[in-house]
Design a protein around this motif. Structure first.
Motif, PDB file in Angstrom:
ATOM      1  N   LEU A 107       0.843  -1.189   0.000  1.00  0.00           N
ATOM      2  CA  LEU A 107       0.000   0.000   0.000  1.00  0.00           C
ATOM      3  C   LEU A 107       0.878   1.239   0.000  1.00  0.00           C
ATOM      4  O   LEU A 107       1.915   1.284   0.658  1.00  0.00           O
ATOM      5  N   PHE A 108       0.433   2.240  -0.730  1.00  0.00           N
ATOM      6  CA  PHE A 108       1.160   3.501  -0.821  1.00  0.00           C
ATOM      7  C   PHE A 108       0.329   4.589  -0.147  1.00  0.00           C
ATOM      8  O   PHE A 108      -0.871   4.712  -0.420  1.00  0.00           O
ATOM      9  N   VAL A 109       0.962   5.364   0.716  1.00  0.00           N
ATOM     10  CA  VAL A 109       0.269   6.434   1.430  1.00  0.00           C
ATOM     11  C   VAL A 109       0.066   7.622   0.500  1.00  0.00           C
ATOM     12  O   VAL A 109       0.988   8.037  -0.207  1.00  0.00           O
ATOM     13  N   ILE A 110      -1.137   8.151   0.513  1.00  0.00           N
ATOM     14  CA  ILE A 110      -1.482   9.346  -0.254  1.00  0.00           C
ATOM     15  C   ILE A 110      -1.596  10.494   0.756  1.00  0.00           C
ATOM     16  O   ILE A 110      -2.513  10.502   1.587  1.00  0.00           O
ATOM     17  N   PRO A 111      -0.672  11.446   0.715  1.00  0.00           N
ATOM     18  CA  PRO A 111      -0.696  12.531   1.704  1.00  0.00           C
ATOM     19  C   PRO A 111      -1.960  13.379   1.624  1.00  0.00           C
ATOM     20  O   PRO A 111      -2.582  13.508   0.574  1.00  0.00           O
ATOM     21  N   LYS A 112      -2.336  13.927   2.763  1.00  0.00           N
ATOM     22  CA  LYS A 112      -3.451  14.875   2.887  1.00  0.00           C
ATOM     23  C   LYS A 112      -4.789  14.291   2.449  1.00  0.00           C
ATOM     24  O   LYS A 112      -5.611  14.981   1.839  1.00  0.00           O
ATOM     25  N   THR A 113      -4.999  13.028   2.758  1.00  0.00           N
ATOM     26  CA  THR A 113      -6.276  12.386   2.468  1.00  0.00           C
ATOM     27  C   THR A 113      -6.903  11.937   3.784  1.00  0.00           C
ATOM     28  O   THR A 113      -6.194  11.747   4.775  1.00  0.00           O
ATOM     29  N   PRO A 114      -8.220  11.759   3.825  1.00  0.00           N
ATOM     30  CA  PRO A 114      -8.853  11.272   5.052  1.00  0.00           C
ATOM     31  C   PRO A 114      -8.276   9.913   5.463  1.00  0.00           C
ATOM     32  O   PRO A 114      -7.889   9.110   4.607  1.00  0.00           O
ATOM     33  N   CYS A 115      -8.249   9.654   6.770  1.00  0.00           N
ATOM     34  CA  CYS A 115      -7.583   8.445   7.273  1.00  0.00           C
ATOM     35  C   CYS A 115      -8.196   7.148   6.754  1.00  0.00           C
ATOM     36  O   CYS A 115      -7.498   6.146   6.632  1.00  0.00           O
ATOM     37  N   TYR A 116      -9.475   7.138   6.400  1.00  0.00           N
ATOM     38  CA  TYR A 116     -10.092   5.903   5.913  1.00  0.00           C
ATOM     39  C   TYR A 116      -9.742   5.601   4.455  1.00  0.00           C
ATOM     40  O   TYR A 116      -9.977   4.498   3.971  1.00  0.00           O
ATOM     41  N   CYS A 117      -9.190   6.589   3.746  1.00  0.00           N
ATOM     42  CA  CYS A 117      -8.830   6.371   2.340  1.00  0.00           C
ATOM     43  C   CYS A 117      -7.453   6.961   2.037  1.00  0.00           C
ATOM     44  O   CYS A 117      -7.254   7.590   1.015  1.00  0.00           O
TER      45      CYS A 117
END
Length: 153
Positions: free
Chosen positions: A33-43
């Motif tokens: 999984l790759f983290v997408i910055p500045k997104t809600p924690c559930y997505c």
């Protein structure tokens, strides 16, 4: 009495829902999984499936506002349409266990239990399995922008 095949999805932390047989297209164990910055924690994650970047929804975080640790994690690659004639879209849901394939018929239909009312905007129907109400979720709703109004709060 109409009979259908469904997949029971166990998101972890007693959060369970069902989807239609043809909506689950692939299962990936312990996906990268790759983290997408500045997104809600559930997505906040995405994954690469083939040559496509897919959004990943963690329903436990979305519905219960809790991060859980999963010893083994599965990504259910699902497909859905926003409308009947719109193109297929894909996304992923994080699961704690392998999905279970079951047969469901109209006799198992039930109202959405009181403890699952937070899913009212996402559930298209509900059925009883082993005495427990299992919501059938609308995948297009989960992956839509309006979902932000009731997910992750």
């Amino acid at each position: 009495m109409a009979e259908s095949i469904a997949w029971i999805l166990d998101f972890g932390n007693s959060a369970i829902a069902a989807i239609g047989e043809l909506e689950l297209v692939h299962l990936d164990e312990n996906p990268e999984l790759f983290v997408i910055p500045k997104t809600p924690c559930y997505c906040q994650h995405a994954l690469i499936w083939g040559e496509t970047i897919l959004p990943v929804i963690d329903m436990v975080v979305a519905l219960q506002d809790q991060q859980i640790s999963r010893e083994t994690c599965y990504a259910a690659i699902i497909r859905y349409r926003q409308e009947i004639n719109s193109p297929l879209q894909f996304g992923a849901l994080l699961l704690a266990k392998m999905p279970e394939r079951i047969k469901v018929d109209d006799d198992l239909a039930c109202p959405l239990p009181e403890n699952l009312q937070t899913l009212k905007s996402l559930a298209v129907s509900c059925f009883t399995l082993d005495g427990e109400g299992i919501p059938i979720i609308d995948l297009a709703s989960i992956f839509s922008r309006p979902a932000q109004d009731f997910l992750g709060k």
